[in-house]
Structures are given as C-alpha cells and as structure tokens.
Scaffold this motif. Structure first.
Motif: not given
Length: 241
Positions: A154-155, A159-162, A173-176
């Motif tokens: 999920p978007r 941030r640390a996990n991304i 891939t970030l999803i809305d």
C-alpha cells in the motif's frame, strides 16, 4: 526429510509435495504439509536438538526441505525467551524476542522455509503483498537465494519498510489501496509474469517455518508449555503453525 504429501485443509484432497503448489486444486483452500512424525521422532529428540545449531533448521526432520539440499538461511530462529521482571510480583511473564531474527520479525522463519522450497521446486520469481515485515523478509531471503522478489505494498506503508525492500534488491510496486488490493494485483498478473505467489496461506511452507516457534518455546520451558500464550495473530500462519 519426512514430508509425505500436501493435504487440503478443507476437503482433504492430497497433493504431491514435489511440485510447486499454491492452493487446493479442487476447492482453492490452503494446503498443509503432512509429515511422518513417528519416523521423524526416531532422530529428532530432546537430546539431539540440544546439540544442534541454534536456528530453526535444527528441527530439520519435521521441515519440508530434502536433507541433502542447503536451506536458504540467514540464521533465523533460536531467539531468546526473556523474563519480564517488571511484572514479577503478580505474574510470571516471559517474552519471546522475535526482533532478533535476521529481518527483525518472526516473518523470517516462514520465508526461510518457503523460499527454500520455492527455489528447490523451480520458482525463479516470487511475489507477495505486504504492508511491512513480510515484504522485508521475502526481499532478504529472495536475495539470499538469488531469486527475483516482487513486492506490492500500500502506498501508505511506512517509508522504512519500502526502503528496506528496495535496498535488498526487490521490485517494489506501491498501490493506492489496502493490502487486499495488492494481493488482487498479484493474482491478476502472476500467470503472465511468471510469479509464484507467496501470500499468506496461499502456499504451504510459510506455516512450516512458523511452527518452529512452538518447538523452541517448548524447549526453552523445559518441555512444559506455559499456562497461557499470548500471540499476535496477524494473517494466521504463525498461529496455525
């Protein structure tokens, strides 16, 4: 290895363990690994476990990977059981510190076993929906196995996990939307992209890694289980294991 077959948790249909499997071919429900515990118990004893390395792979007889295959491991398992002394006067509380796993959560256990089996059975591209820890664990173990990792988050994931997933080489891939939307995107594209779906309860071996928590807890409590175990359930693979 004493893995016999995979069995549907709903209808009981048996499946071969020696091929990549996600869900039951009859009813699309989760598959469980069935181990010959009697045979495994001939060499997996309290005494033998005590002499082995402090990782979850010390329980090799009841884990699915063939004995002559090197597991995809980063040293997961063997985490300490800490006495919470602050509560000593009114409750005897102990905490299993899973933050000391390689990716700082119990998700490392499941991914170590699941990625080991996925690679052994021929998968080259792995995919998972995640809002944090599962994605980080898959990224780490896929990197160790030299497999592609595709993580849908999920978007609004921290941030640390991304960053963790990307720094470990995963395709993020970030999803809305929610994690369910991430799972739906994987389901829509996985056949065309050649991804093997590592989602919670959509493959049979993450549970097998998680079950080692129970073995460790029993051993650390001198084989007498606590009166009560408090467990953060999440998706349920750890609790089922």
């Amino acid at each position: 290895m004493f893995l016999q077959h995979l069995e549907c948790s709903a209808c009981g249909r048996q499946h071969q363990w020696s091929r990549l499997q996600n869900l039951c071919l009859s009813c699309q429900k989760p598959l469980l690994a069935i181990v010959d515990l009697t045979a495994a118990g001939r060499t997996l004893t309290r005494e033998s476990v005590a002499t082995r390395e402090k990782s979850l792979w010390r329980y090799r007889e009841v884990l699915p990977l063939p004995r002559d295959v090197e597991p995809i491991s980063l040293g997961e398992g063997g985490t300490p059981l800490l006495h919470a002394q602050k509560f000593e006067d009114n409750i005897d509380l102990w905490i299993k510190d899973e933050s000391l796993n390689p990716t700082q959560s119990f998700k490392a256990r499941g991914m170590s076993v699941a990625v080991s089996m996925a690679k052994y059975l021929g998968a080259t591209k792995l995919a998972v929906p995640s809002a944090g820890n599962a994605g980080g664990a898959l990224a780490a173990y896929a990197a160790r196995a030299r497999l592609e990792a595709h993580i849908f988050m999920p978007r609004d994931t921290p941030r640390a996990n991304i960053i963790e997933c990307r720094e470990l080489g995963a395709h993020v891939t970030l999803i809305d939307g929610l994690i369910t939307d991430c799972a739906a995107e994987i389901a829509r594209r996985k056949r065309e992209e050649g991804w093997f779906d590592m989602s919670t309860l959509k493959e049979p071996y993450r549970i097998e890694g998680k079950k080692t928590l129970g073995y460790e807890l029993a051993g650390q409590c001198q084989w007498q289980l606590p009166d009560v175990i408090l467990y953060p359930t999440g998706g349920g693979t750890g609790l089922i294991g």
